[in-house]
Every structure is written in structure tokens, then in C-alpha cells.
Design a protein around this motif. Structure first.
Motif, PDB file in Angstrom:
ATOM      1  N   MET A   1      43.403  93.330 -18.872  1.00  0.00           N
ATOM      2  CA  MET A   1      42.409  92.283 -19.070  1.00  0.00           C
ATOM      3  C   MET A   1      42.826  91.018 -18.315  1.00  0.00           C
ATOM      4  SD  MET A   1      41.105  90.439 -22.594  1.00  0.00           S
ATOM      5  CE  MET A   1      40.614  91.986 -23.374  1.00  0.00           C
ATOM      6  N   ASP A   2      41.962  90.530 -17.435  1.00  0.00           N
ATOM      7  CA  ASP A   2      42.300  89.321 -16.683  1.00  0.00           C
ATOM      8  C   ASP A   2      41.864  88.078 -17.459  1.00  0.00           C
ATOM      9  OD1 ASP A   2      39.563  89.043 -16.342  1.00  0.00           O
ATOM     10  OD2 ASP A   2      39.570  89.771 -14.283  1.00  0.00           O
ATOM     11  N   GLY A   3      42.194  86.920 -16.903  1.00  0.00           N
ATOM     12  CA  GLY A   3      41.923  85.674 -17.604  1.00  0.00           C
ATOM     13  C   GLY A   3      40.445  85.382 -17.788  1.00  0.00           C
ATOM     14  N   MET A   4      39.612  85.737 -16.811  1.00  0.00           N
ATOM     15  CA  MET A   4      38.176  85.497 -16.933  1.00  0.00           C
ATOM     16  C   MET A   4      37.566  86.339 -18.051  1.00  0.00           C
ATOM     17  SD  MET A   4      37.397  83.166 -14.701  1.00  0.00           S
ATOM     18  CE  MET A   4      35.661  83.275 -14.281  1.00  0.00           C
ATOM     19  N   THR A   5      38.020  87.581 -18.159  1.00  0.00           N
ATOM     20  CA  THR A   5      37.534  88.431 -19.254  1.00  0.00           C
ATOM     21  C   THR A   5      38.018  87.900 -20.595  1.00  0.00           C
ATOM     22  OG1 THR A   5      37.621  90.346 -17.775  1.00  0.00           O
ATOM     23  CG2 THR A   5      37.454  90.789 -20.135  1.00  0.00           C
ATOM     24  N   LEU A   6      39.277  87.453 -20.637  1.00  0.00           N
ATOM     25  CA  LEU A   6      39.801  86.854 -21.869  1.00  0.00           C
ATOM     26  C   LEU A   6      38.963  85.649 -22.273  1.00  0.00           C
ATOM     27  CD1 LEU A   6      41.971  86.500 -24.079  1.00  0.00           C
ATOM     28  CD2 LEU A   6      43.256  85.123 -22.442  1.00  0.00           C
ATOM     29  N   LEU A   7      38.611  84.806 -21.315  1.00  0.00           N
ATOM     30  CA  LEU A   7      37.777  83.640 -21.606  1.00  0.00           C
ATOM     31  C   LEU A   7      36.479  84.049 -22.275  1.00  0.00           C
ATOM     32  CD1 LEU A   7      36.941  80.636 -21.279  1.00  0.00           C
ATOM     33  CD2 LEU A   7      36.144  81.223 -18.974  1.00  0.00           C
ATOM     34  N   GLN A   8      35.836  85.074 -21.731  1.00  0.00           N
ATOM     35  CA  GLN A   8      34.579  85.553 -22.305  1.00  0.00           C
ATOM     36  C   GLN A   8      34.784  86.058 -23.735  1.00  0.00           C
ATOM     37  OE1 GLN A   8      32.677  88.668 -20.046  1.00  0.00           O
ATOM     38  NE2 GLN A   8      31.297  89.202 -21.708  1.00  0.00           N
ATOM     39  N   LYS A   9      35.862  86.826 -23.962  1.00  0.00           N
ATOM     40  CA  LYS A   9      36.137  87.378 -25.293  1.00  0.00           C
ATOM     41  C   LYS A   9      36.432  86.264 -26.300  1.00  0.00           C
ATOM     42  CE  LYS A   9      35.977  91.830 -24.209  1.00  0.00           C
ATOM     43  NZ  LYS A   9      34.961  92.741 -24.799  1.00  0.00           N
TER      44      LYS A   9
ATOM     45  N   ALA B   1      51.990  71.337 -32.254  1.00  0.00           N
ATOM     46  CA  ALA B   1      50.682  71.870 -31.907  1.00  0.00           C
ATOM     47  C   ALA B   1      50.839  73.247 -31.269  1.00  0.00           C
ATOM     48  CB  ALA B   1      49.967  70.920 -30.958  1.00  0.00           C
ATOM     49  N   ARG B   2      49.912  74.166 -31.582  1.00  0.00           N
ATOM     50  CA  ARG B   2      50.073  75.569 -31.229  1.00  0.00           C
ATOM     51  C   ARG B   2      49.470  75.899 -29.868  1.00  0.00           C
ATOM     52  NH1 ARG B   2      47.606  80.522 -34.766  1.00  0.00           N
ATOM     53  NH2 ARG B   2      48.816  82.213 -33.880  1.00  0.00           N
ATOM     54  N   VAL B   3      50.260  76.545 -29.027  1.00  0.00           N
ATOM     55  CA  VAL B   3      49.799  76.962 -27.706  1.00  0.00           C
ATOM     56  C   VAL B   3      50.031  78.455 -27.558  1.00  0.00           C
ATOM     57  CG1 VAL B   3      50.090  76.728 -25.209  1.00  0.00           C
ATOM     58  CG2 VAL B   3      50.324  74.720 -26.671  1.00  0.00           C
ATOM     59  N   LEU B   4      48.986  79.174 -27.166  1.00  0.00           N
ATOM     60  CA  LEU B   4      49.088  80.599 -26.876  1.00  0.00           C
ATOM     61  C   LEU B   4      49.202  80.733 -25.365  1.00  0.00           C
ATOM     62  CD1 LEU B   4      49.083  83.067 -28.702  1.00  0.00           C
ATOM     63  CD2 LEU B   4      46.655  83.330 -28.267  1.00  0.00           C
ATOM     64  N   LEU B   5      50.380  81.131 -24.886  1.00  0.00           N
ATOM     65  CA  LEU B   5      50.663  81.181 -23.445  1.00  0.00           C
ATOM     66  C   LEU B   5      50.678  82.631 -22.982  1.00  0.00           C
ATOM     67  CD1 LEU B   5      51.555  79.743 -20.814  1.00  0.00           C
ATOM     68  CD2 LEU B   5      53.920  79.977 -21.620  1.00  0.00           C
ATOM     69  N   ILE B   6      49.786  82.966 -22.033  1.00  0.00           N
ATOM     70  CA  ILE B   6      49.658  84.349 -21.561  1.00  0.00           C
ATOM     71  C   ILE B   6      49.895  84.390 -20.060  1.00  0.00           C
ATOM     72  CG2 ILE B   6      48.181  86.385 -21.507  1.00  0.00           C
ATOM     73  CD1 ILE B   6      46.551  84.309 -23.637  1.00  0.00           C
ATOM     74  N   ASP B   7      50.932  85.122 -19.641  1.00  0.00           N
ATOM     75  CA  ASP B   7      51.243  85.267 -18.219  1.00  0.00           C
ATOM     76  C   ASP B   7      52.078  86.527 -18.048  1.00  0.00           C
ATOM     77  OD1 ASP B   7      52.228  84.972 -15.506  1.00  0.00           O
ATOM     78  OD2 ASP B   7      51.629  82.869 -15.665  1.00  0.00           O
ATOM     79  N   ASP B   8      51.736  87.357 -17.069  1.00  0.00           N
ATOM     80  CA  ASP B   8      52.469  88.602 -16.882  1.00  0.00           C
ATOM     81  C   ASP B   8      53.771  88.388 -16.110  1.00  0.00           C
ATOM     82  OD1 ASP B   8      50.736  87.981 -14.676  1.00  0.00           O
ATOM     83  OD2 ASP B   8      51.192  89.931 -13.827  1.00  0.00           O
TER      84      ASP B   8
ATOM     85  N   ALA C   1      46.772  89.890 -22.010  1.00  0.00           N
ATOM     86  CA  ALA C   1      45.674  89.215 -22.703  1.00  0.00           C
ATOM     87  C   ALA C   1      45.164  90.000 -23.900  1.00  0.00           C
ATOM     88  CB  ALA C   1      44.530  88.967 -21.714  1.00  0.00           C
ATOM     89  N   GLU C   2      45.346  91.324 -23.875  1.00  0.00           N
ATOM     90  CA  GLU C   2      44.800  92.145 -24.960  1.00  0.00           C
ATOM     91  C   GLU C   2      45.324  91.696 -26.324  1.00  0.00           C
ATOM     92  OE1 GLU C   2      44.300  94.630 -21.296  1.00  0.00           O
ATOM     93  OE2 GLU C   2      45.861  93.337 -22.114  1.00  0.00           O
ATOM     94  N   HIS C   3      46.630  91.429 -26.410  1.00  0.00           N
ATOM     95  CA  HIS C   3      47.214  91.048 -27.698  1.00  0.00           C
ATOM     96  C   HIS C   3      46.809  89.637 -28.120  1.00  0.00           C
ATOM     97  CE1 HIS C   3      49.285  94.735 -27.973  1.00  0.00           C
ATOM     98  NE2 HIS C   3      50.264  94.467 -27.119  1.00  0.00           N
ATOM     99  N   ALA C   4      46.375  88.820 -27.179  1.00  0.00           N
ATOM    100  CA  ALA C   4      45.998  87.446 -27.520  1.00  0.00           C
ATOM    101  C   ALA C   4      44.821  87.424 -28.487  1.00  0.00           C
ATOM    102  CB  ALA C   4      45.641  86.672 -26.246  1.00  0.00           C
TER     103      ALA C   4
ATOM    104  N   VAL D   1      44.453  92.959 -35.974  1.00  0.00           N
ATOM    105  CA  VAL D   1      44.526  94.093 -35.045  1.00  0.00           C
ATOM    106  C   VAL D   1      43.391  95.066 -35.359  1.00  0.00           C
ATOM    107  CG1 VAL D   1      45.916  96.022 -34.218  1.00  0.00           C
ATOM    108  CG2 VAL D   1      47.017  93.849 -34.791  1.00  0.00           C
ATOM    109  N   ALA D   2      42.470  95.202 -34.404  1.00  0.00           N
ATOM    110  CA  ALA D   2      41.337  96.114 -34.587  1.00  0.00           C
ATOM    111  C   ALA D   2      41.645  97.455 -33.927  1.00  0.00           C
ATOM    112  CB  ALA D   2      40.079  95.503 -33.995  1.00  0.00           C
TER     113      ALA D   2
END
Length: 458
Positions: free
Chosen positions: A60-68, A4-11, A36-39, A198-199
């Protein structure tokens, strides 16, 4: 659940590596990212995994990523992690649609359990979508690009045909019509769906760094280039590159890009090595590129190479009968995005929506839907998004007129614009119906497609 696929983002590199190793031992396939940008390049409507992201990160923080992420697909599970004991942050995260929220430190076993449950939910969502499509119900494209007019039916058909062909594509449409939504849909129905999307906003690229941004550079290629860096073209290998508003690309860069388009190779700044590029290019434009060619601002050979396939995205003016249903769809989306209860849209508001002009197209209509859900009024939105209390007439005559207008509009919608059926159902003469429609500004062309508004709409 194996693989199962997991996208893990942490600096934090050390934590990112240790978490990934623990998840892989639990049978998950983990993709690690430091920002988060590349996610967002790896997430789309067909994403078959779960996002696990730190909240406090540079950029980009996690809350902004959630919204996107929720803008792309509100049903992708996002698990947010923080090392700060902030109860209000947790509440906001859940209110904004996070699947779960946890504080550092946490055990790998606990995280794995949350991911397993989130993955079960995501699998069920994707399976339900597939079954609905097989059963002849609305598929993903109808959900993302709703509309019953022929131009929208034709658009969805063309996306399915072109998407599978993997051809470079030019998307033409007015501002706010949904060109990027179409581009993502083309990517998601292609064999590249699980690869990066990639946009690149051609109008926003810094002039002095545009080549470095696109092609990458080697260490020492120019002052300040301390280490080698992949460009956006190379970062998208195997996937799709969206060149948004390609008409804004400088003419000298167009020449270099033409070679990339023809030969599918790039050379980083400061290097002589050729890097092969397996990508699909999609370009968008709101301007007439042939006119730009005539004006000398766009290369004709680049235009001919780009428009192997062309998709025209209709404006709202070209599909006016879709506007009421589309507004209801956007209201539901906004309610889910903001964590609000579904809000019934009064018939009077729908009638106002149907008769207004929308020069900003879907983008402007979405903003109106957001304001309606949030209970905000706007000087520019007039009566469309005014608070319900402000819309209620106070005098008896006004209340009667408002009720009569809503009743007639509803009857026109339910009878698909058949006015004979309307005046017979209401027990009035044809002349009386016409007079009242004129009095209340009702147009059967705009209301005639609004059948089954409450349950079946969109």
C-alpha cells in the motif's frame, strides 16, 4: 504539545529511525511502522495524532493510505513525504485531502513545525466534537451512524452500552448495512480505543496459510518459513480483533479458534510456548449462524461463546425514512473525500432516492452518492445519479411539471408528512394534492422525515 502522537510510516529503516529520533527529541511520541497496511489498525475516529507517511512504498502506497484514512475520518491530518520531485503528485496529494506535502531531504525542524500545526488542528477537531456531545448535539456515533429512525437510535444506544463493557460481540446484518462501521464504533468507545483494531476477512484467508496468518509461526515451522512471524491474533494484543464474516471460517480452524476464545492464549505453529492474548473479539455475519449450526457448517459451542452480546444492524429497508438524509450525508462525505465543492442535491433526485429499493444497503447508497458528486451517470442508477443537464426538461410543460413536483415534495418534507398542512400551504384541495402525489410518485412516508434538509440534515 508534549507527548503528541505521531504515526510514522516509511519502508526505509535508516530514515525511519533517524526521523523518529528527531521527532522524539522535539517532544513527540512516535510509533514507527514499515508498511502502511498496519497503520490502519491504529487509526480510528478517536485517533488523537498525526500520520506522516512516505508515498512510494511496496504494498500500500502513501496515496492509497491517504484515501483509506480519509474514509475512516476525513479530519485526521496526513502528511505525505517523497524523495521524488513530482509536482503533479504534490498537487494530487493536496487535492485528495493531504494536510501537507514535503520532499526529501527535509530538516527535522521543518517537519516538527508542520506536525505541530497539524496537531493543533486535530486537537481542535476532537475538542469541538467533545463539546458538541456535551451540549447535547450530534456526537461521534451520530456522525458515523446517522439516522433518526428508532432502530438507529436503539443501535447507537446499544453500541455505547456494549462498547464500554468490553464483551465479545456478534454483529448480524445484511451485506452493505455497515457491520464493520459498527465494529469500529464498538472499538472506539471502549477502553481499547488507542490500541490496534485488526480486521480479518475470514472469507479471504488463504486455505494453506490460514493457521500461520492467524496464529503466527516459528522459523522452520513449514517449508518457506525462513523467520518467525507474529500472526494477526498476536499482532492485535491489547486491542480488538474483527472476524469479518466468521461463517466462512473453515470448521477445523473453528476448533482452534474456540480455544483462543475460551482461554485467551495462542501457540504459534512450530512452537510449544503459550502466548497470552489480551484482546476483544468482534465477529460479523450476514448469514444466519444458527442455520449454519443446523447444517453442520458452524460449531454450536463457538456460536454460544461469540454471542455474549449481539448487535443487529438494520438494512435500509428497515429504516426507509432515513434514506434521504443518509444520502445527503454521504454526498457531503464524498465531496470532502474527492476534494469537490459541496453540491446541492435537487429535490427531484432526493425523491427518486427515497422511493428506490437499495438491496446493497448503505454501500450501494454510498456508491450512488459518489457518482452524483463526480457527475457520473450509471445504467444501474437510472435517474438518481444522472448529470443535472440530462435531468432538465426541455418542453415548457415538462418544466412546469418538474417545478410542481419539486414544490410539493419540498412542502411534504418541510411539514414532516402532515398533508393537511401541505395542501393548506399550497392553497389547493386535499383531493388535488392526493392526485398530484399519485401523478408524481410522491410518498409521504419517504419524504416525511426530511425536515431541515439544507442546513440541519445530518
Amino acid at each position: 504539545m508534549n507527548g503528541a502522537r505521531v504515526l510514522l510510516i516509511d519502508d526505509e529503516e535508516e530514515l525511519r529511525l533517524s526521523t523518529a529520533q528527531a521527532l522524539e527529541l522535539s517532544g513527540f511520541s512516535v510509533t514507527m511502522l514499515s508498511s502502511a497496511e498496519h497503520a490502519l489498525e491504529l487509526i480510528g475516529y478517536s485517533f488523537d495524532g498525526v500520520v506522516v507517511s512516505d508515498i512510494r512504498m511496496p504494498g500500500m502506497d502513501g496515496m492509497t493510505l491517504l484515501q483509506k484514512v480519509r474514509e475512516l475520518d476525513a479530519e485526521i491530518p496526513v502528511i505525505l513525504v517523497t524523495g521524488h520531485g513530482d509536482v503533479q503528485l504534490a498537487v494530487n496529494a493536496m487535492r485528495n485531502g493531504a494536510y501537507d506535502f514535503m520532499e526529501k531531504p527535509f530538516t527535522a525542524q521543518y517537519l516538527s513545525g508542520v506536525i505541530h500545526r497539524a496537531m493543533d488542528k486535530r486537537s481542535l477537531v476532537l475538542e469541538n466534537r467533545r463539546l458538541r456531545a456535551v451540549a447535547g448535539k450530534r456526537d461521534d456515533l451520530e456522525t458515523r451512524l446517522p439516522g433518526r429512525t428508532q432502530v438507529m437510535v436503539d443501535l447507537r444506544y446499544r453500541i455505547r452500552a456494549i462498547g464500554a463493557a468490553d464483551a465479545d460481540t456478534l454483529i448480524i446484518g445484511a451485506t452493505g448495512a455497515g457491520k464493520e462501521v459498527v465494529a469500529r464504533a464498538l472499538h472506539d468507545v471502549s477502553n481499547r480505543a488507542n490500541r490496534p483494531f485488526v480486521a480479518i476477512n475470514c472469507a479471504a484467508l488463504p486455505q494453506n496459510l490460514i493457521e500461520s496468518e492467524l496464529f503466527g509461526h516459528e522459523a522452520g515451522a513449514f517449508p518457506g518459513a525462513i523467520r518467525a512471524r507474529y500472526g494477526k491474533f498476536e499482532h492485535a494484543r491489547g486491542g480488538t480483533i474483527l472476524l469479518d464474516e466468521i461463517g466462512s471460517m473453515p470448521i477445523d480452524i473453528q476448533a482452534r479458534f474456540l480455544r483462543v476464545l475460551q482461554e485467551r492464549v495462542i501457540t504459534r505453529l512450530g512452537s510449544n510456548d503459550i502466548v497470552e492474548l489480551d484482546v476483544r473479539f468482534i465477529a460479523t455475519s450476514k448469514v444466519d449462524l444458527e442455520a449454519e449450526v443446523a447444517a453442520g457448517r458452524f460449531r454450536p459451542d463457538l456460536l454460544y461463546r461469540l454471542n455474549v452480546a449481539t448487535v443487529h444492524v438494520p438494512s435500509l429497508a428497515q429504516r426507509r425514512s432515513d434514506i434521504p438524509l443518509l444520502f445527503l450525508h454521504l454526498v457531503r462525505e464524498a465531496a470532502a473525500r474527492y476534494g469537490r465543492e459541496d453540491r446541492e442535491v435537487p429535490q427531484s433526485v432526493i425523491a427518486d432516492i427515497a422511493t428506490r429499493e437499495w438491496p446493497g444497503n448503505v454501500r450501494e447508497l454510498r456508491n450512488a452518492a459518489d457518482r452524483f458528486v463526480l457527475g457520473l451517470s450509471s445504467e444501474n442508477a437510472e435517474q438518481v445519479v444522472a448529470d443535472d443537464d440530462n435531468r432538465q426538461p426541455h418542453r415548457l410543460a415538462d418544466k412546469v411539471a418538474s417545478y410542481e413536483r419539486d414544490l410539493i415534495a419540498r412542502s411534504i418534507a418541510l411539514n414532516a408528512g402532515n398533508l393537511k398542512a401541505v395542501y393548506e400551504a399550497l392553497g389547493i384541495s386535499r383531493k388535488t394534492l392526493y392526485e398530484k402525489m399519485q401523478k408524481y410518485g410522491l410518498d409521504k412516508r419517504h419524504l416525511g422525515s426530511m425536515t431541515q434538509l439544507d442546513e440541519e440534515a445530518l
